[in-house]
Design a protein around this motif. Structure first.
Motif, short mmCIF file in Angstrom:
data_model
loop_
_atom_site.label_atom_id
_atom_site.label_comp_id
_atom_site.label_asym_id
_atom_site.label_seq_id
_atom_site.Cartn_x
_atom_site.Cartn_y
_atom_site.Cartn_z
N SER A 1 96.36 -15.34 83.13
CA SER A 1 94.94 -15.88 82.43
C SER A 1 94.34 -14.43 81.93
N VAL A 2 94.12 -14.36 80.72
CA VAL A 2 93.35 -13.13 80.02
C VAL A 2 91.94 -13.25 79.50
N ALA A 3 91.10 -12.57 80.28
CA ALA A 3 89.63 -12.53 80.21
C ALA A 3 89.04 -11.53 79.47
N PRO A 4 87.99 -11.58 79.02
CA PRO A 4 87.31 -10.62 78.21
C PRO A 4 86.63 -9.47 79.32
N LEU A 5 86.67 -8.33 79.04
CA LEU A 5 85.99 -7.23 79.79
C LEU A 5 84.59 -6.91 79.50
N GLY A 6 83.82 -7.11 80.40
CA GLY A 6 82.30 -6.68 80.37
C GLY A 6 81.95 -5.49 80.78
N GLY A 7 80.45 -5.06 80.82
CA GLY A 7 80.22 -4.01 81.56
C GLY A 7 79.83 -2.90 80.59
N GLU A 8 79.25 -1.93 81.14
CA GLU A 8 78.48 -0.77 80.35
C GLU A 8 79.30 0.48 80.44
N THR A 9 79.30 1.15 79.10
CA THR A 9 80.06 2.49 79.43
C THR A 9 79.09 3.57 79.14
N TRP A 10 79.35 4.85 79.71
CA TRP A 10 78.24 6.01 79.76
C TRP A 10 78.82 6.86 78.79
N GLU B 1 90.84 -1.75 98.30
CA GLU B 1 89.64 -1.29 99.19
C GLU B 1 88.45 -2.16 98.81
N PHE B 2 88.08 -2.15 97.46
CA PHE B 2 87.04 -3.13 97.12
C PHE B 2 86.73 -4.40 97.53
N VAL B 3 88.04 -5.16 97.20
CA VAL B 3 88.25 -6.65 97.65
C VAL B 3 88.25 -6.77 98.99
N ALA B 4 88.67 -5.96 99.92
CA ALA B 4 88.66 -5.94 101.47
C ALA B 4 87.07 -5.81 101.76
N GLN B 5 86.33 -5.09 101.29
CA GLN B 5 85.01 -4.93 101.45
C GLN B 5 84.20 -6.04 101.08
N ASN B 6 84.70 -6.53 100.00
CA ASN B 6 83.60 -7.62 99.24
C ASN B 6 84.51 -8.79 98.78
N PRO B 7 84.99 -9.80 99.96
CA PRO B 7 85.71 -10.90 99.37
C PRO B 7 85.37 -11.69 98.48
N LYS B 8 83.94 -11.95 98.25
CA LYS B 8 83.48 -12.76 97.31
C LYS B 8 83.87 -12.28 96.11
N MET B 9 84.22 -11.20 95.67
CA MET B 9 84.50 -10.61 94.37
C MET B 9 85.83 -11.01 93.99
N LYS B 10 86.71 -11.62 94.93
CA LYS B 10 88.15 -11.57 94.78
C LYS B 10 88.64 -12.27 93.37
N GLY B 11 88.04 -13.38 93.42
CA GLY B 11 88.36 -13.94 91.80
C GLY B 11 88.03 -13.41 90.64
N PHE B 12 87.08 -12.73 90.74
CA PHE B 12 86.74 -11.73 89.42
C PHE B 12 87.65 -10.40 89.50
N THR B 13 87.93 -10.04 90.57
CA THR B 13 88.96 -8.77 90.52
C THR B 13 90.34 -9.33 90.18
N ASP B 14 90.70 -10.44 90.61
CA ASP B 14 92.08 -10.73 90.09
C ASP B 14 91.72 -10.97 88.61
N ALA B 15 90.80 -11.43 87.90
CA ALA B 15 90.78 -11.97 86.70
C ALA B 15 90.56 -10.59 85.82
N THR C 1 93.93 -8.33 84.55
CA THR C 1 94.80 -8.72 83.37
C THR C 1 93.89 -9.06 82.01
N ALA C 2 92.65 -8.51 82.47
CA ALA C 2 91.55 -8.61 81.34
C ALA C 2 91.66 -7.59 79.91
N ARG C 3 91.27 -8.19 79.00
CA ARG C 3 91.20 -7.26 77.81
C ARG C 3 89.92 -6.98 77.09
N SER C 4 89.84 -5.87 76.29
CA SER C 4 88.37 -5.60 75.78
C SER C 4 88.50 -6.32 74.25
#
Lengths: 446, 306
Positions: free
Chosen positions: A331-340, A386-400, A403-406
């Motif tokens: 699954s190749v999803a698009p990357l979101g978020g902001e850059t500084w 480490e992140f997924v271990a602390q925030n299991p709810k974010m696993k689906g998105f972390t997996d995605a 392999t994501a692209r910009s």
């Protein structure tokens, strides 16, 4: 703040942006010993600025005589501009940026504007030479702003993006140079209502065939099986990308069978009634409303909807990557978020200090903290476990995300034109019965 | 300013008085130059330039001649936008004017509650367009919209028309909403025009046997003509440039079914940041409006003389 009191007073007052800055929001953490006097100086200066404002003489610190020769010690405050105007992001970012300022020894004067006003503001500041010292950009906008010459390459300040998710680096790179560092990212995935699926005895779809079958089975009464946004804006394009990319489609030439097949999937979902015909007018927020109200069993959406979803009592949901064409594909999803970024303000000392703020925002600790607080994913891949271990709810998105692209990795500043073509083809295939491939061919030619 | 210019000039003053008069005109002239003249000229020039995000930082906008116009007019969307603009304008004006005139004539009669009803009529005018757009978007929603729920309740049809999602219906739906918005303007101005027609004329016409439709045809319509002209021309100019309501309802979609020159100019300038092409599209729109503005000036001159 060990510098003599007099100098910083004068300097910070002069560098303060005109009226908007006097709202007091960043007076809070000031460490100045005589705040009252400082405010008065600023008021007088703001008044004096009112007349020659048109000449942009008092517009900001950028056209000030460069303090570069006298060394970085002269920099006492930095202007930061971003679009985290809503809570809870506003507070989270304010605190993080301020902490970075304290660490570097500068006062932060942050301004947040609504998301759709940011680029207009940046263009205005570009032409009046009043760009802030630290600027946040939505990642697909970076290359266009970098192409205009308004940004400084971060390599100049020794910043590197080693160990970052490759797609994130691509989005912040223009003509081989790194212009931004993005601490956290997000993407879209399939969010599903656990109770509805369990009740209907439907297992979570992982392939397109399963998605179609599940959507059909979950459609009942006024509830649709799946919801997504096929609106005629960049939002619609962004939602279509995981389907297009996972099937091998490319934005540089959309008139391909791969992209047409992906489009056919969306057409079929609407045609057999598993998705509403209104998807062509729905924004992602509308899609979320449908899901929230139980009128859609599954939806394509992002983690920024979690706060809204969590506020609905009794709504049990979970997240998996967007289904792939055939089992075993990625699954190749698009990357979101902001850059500084660090704009070209012409003041080397201030730019160097600004680069330190950007680096600080991207520290391991801040990546983890920002990701946790803002329902996003760290961009440094070594942090993901480490992140997924602390925030299991974010696993689906972390997996995605892995392999994501910009969006701008392939086309750079030409992305907006391609994005327009994609949603144009999408809409004509979905509403006027045009065959997907011919709709894509027409849009590609236009 | 026209009536002022017409007034016979008193020949009592010399140069000083001339200067005095000029000073009185200066604020208005300066205002017009700064806030109307400058943007207009800037927009015209921009249409011939490659004006992009880069221009804002570097200040450079290379002259490209007619390239923007070629691109804009050569794109497959242009023909569609032009036709949509004309259909949207013609449909809106036709609906607004007919219903507005009917309401104006209706309210000539006095009956209990007429005043209240007449003020209610102004409501669409008082609501911000953004709000109207959002509410109409709900009403017209295919699955849960009020309009389709009402249609179902009538039991006449089981279909749920996609007012905003079907390429054949979307333009009509947008026109319908714009008619709703435009009725108050038409009705109010026409009502004012009707007030100017003396009652004696109707009494005299009635004695000659002209009542009802004939009274309208031979008394109301001829005397209302000058007002009608003004309403129509102003309506056309206002409608050509409508942007907010289309953006609120469909954003020019689905599949460009409601794309007009105005939405196209917006898209080019503020979504794709191609300000040169956006300005070129805007200039074409200004050109069309200008034709109607000239028409308006001529008509209003005739009206003064007539």
């Amino acid at each position: 703040m060990t510098a003599p009191a007099a100098a910083p007073h004068r300097r910070s007052a002069r560098l303060a942006p005109p009226p908007p800055s006097s709202d007091g929001t960043h007076e809070r953490n000031t460490q100045m010993p005589t705040p009252r006097k400082r405010v008065r100086v600023r008021q007088v200066l703001a008044g004096a600025c009112a007349v020659p404002l048109v000449l942009s003489a008092c517009g900001g610190g950028s056209d000030a005589p460069s303090g570069g020769s006298s060394g970085a010690a002269a920099v006492t405050s930095l202007r930061v501009l971003d679009y985290y105007a809503n809570e809870p992001d506003n507070t989270v970012v304010q605190q993080t940026v301020e902490a970075c300022g304290t660490q570097i020894g500068v006062k932060i004067e942050r301004e947040a504007v609504p998301g759709d006003k940011l680029i207009a503001k940046v263009l205005q500041q570009s032409s009046s030479k009043t760009l802030p010292d630290v600027l946040m950009l939505d990642n697909p906008d970076l290359q266009q702003i970098a192409a205009s010459g308004a940004l400084a390459p971060l390599d100049d300040f020794g910043l590197k993006a080693d160990g970052y998710q490759q797609g994130v680096v691509d989005a912040s790179t223009y003509e081989g140079k790194l212009y931004g560092l993005q601490p956290v990212t997000n993407t879209i995935a399939l969010i599903y209502n656990k109770d509805i699926l369990a009740e209907a005895g439907v297992s979570v779809p992982t392939t397109w065939d399963e998605l179609e079958a599940a959507s059909k089975k979950l459609t009942k009464g006024d509830r649709y099986g799946v919801a997504f946004s096929a609106i005629n804006t960049f939002e619609g394009t962004w939602q279509f990308l995981p389907f297009m990319w996972s099937n091998g489609g490319e934005e540089k030439d959309i008139a391909t069978q791969q992209t047409a097949d992906a489009l056919q999937l969306w057409v079929d979902l609407v045609k057999d009634g598993s998705a509403s015909k209104s998807v062509v007018t729905w924004s992602q927020a509308d899609v979320n409303d449908q899901f929230k109200a139980g009128k859609a069993a599954m939806m394509v959406n992002g983690p920024w909807q979690f706060p809204v979803l969590d506020s609905v009592a009794g709504l049990n949901y979970d997240v998996v990557p967007v289904p792939v064409p055939k089992a075993g594909m990625t699954s190749v999803a698009p990357l979101g978020g902001e850059t500084w970024t660090v704009p070209q303000t012409g003041d080397k000392a201030r730019q160097a200090a600004a680069a330190k703020v950007v680096a600080c925002l991207n520290s391991d600790a801040n990546q983890l903290a920002l990701a946790k607080a803002r329902q996003t994913v760290p961009t440094r891949t070594s942090l993901l476990g480490e992140f997924v271990a602390q925030n299991p709810k974010m696993k689906g998105f972390t997996d995605a995300v892995q392999t994501a692209r910009s969006r701008t990795g392939q086309l750079g500043p030409d992305w907006p034109k391609a994005a327009t073509k994609i949603y144009t083809a999408m809409q004509s295939a979905m509403t006027s019965g045009e065959a997907p491939l011919s709709a894509l061919q027409q849009a590609q030619a236009g | 300013m026209l009536p002022l210019a017409r007034r016979p000039r008193r020949r009592t003053g010399g140069r000083v008085q001339h200067l005095g008069r000029a000073l009185f005109v200066a604020p208005a002239a300066l205002y017009m130059l700064a806030f109307y003249g400058y943007p207009l000229v800037k927009n015209l020039v921009m249409g011939f330039q490659e004006y992009t995000t880069r221009t804002f930082f570097t200040g450079e906008a290379p002259w490209v001649g007619l390239a923007n116009y070629e691109q804009v007019m050569g794109s497959p969307i242009f023909g569609r936008s032009l036709v949509n603009t004309l259909l949207f304008t013609a449909g809106s004006i036709l609906g607004q004017f007919t219903i507005g005139l009917a309401l104006a004539v209706f309210f000539r009669r006095t009956f209990p509650g007429a005043g209240v009803l007449r003020s209610l009529l102004l409501m669409p005018w008082l609501i911000p367009l953004i709000v109207s757009g959002a509410v109409w978007k709900w009403i017209l929603d295919q699955d849960n919209g009020a309009l389709n729920r009402m249609l179902r309740a009538t039991q006449l049809t089981d279909a749920r028309p996609g007012w905003l999602t079907s390429t054949t219906l979307a333009l009509a739906a947008v026109v319908m909403v714009n008619i709703w918005i435009g009725i108050p303007f038409n009705a109010t101005i026409l009502f004012g025009g009707l007030q100017d027609i003396p009652d004696e004329l109707y009494e005299a016409a009635a004695l000659d046997g002209a009542t009802g439709w004939r009274a309208f045809r031979y008394v109301t319509w001829p005397l209302l003509r000058p007002v009608v002209n003004v309403v129509l021309v102003l309506g056309v100019v206002y409608t050509l440039k409508v942007l907010d309501i289309i953006l609120g309802l469909t954003k020019g979609g689905p599949a460009n079914a409601t794309q007009t020159l105005a939405t196209q100019a917006y898209q080019l300038s503020f979504v794709e940041f191609d300000f040169g092409q956006g300005a070129a599209t805007g200039n074409l729109l200004i050109l069309v409006s200008l034709l109607f503005a000239v028409l308006y000036l001529r008509l209003s001159r005739q009206r003064e003389q007539g």
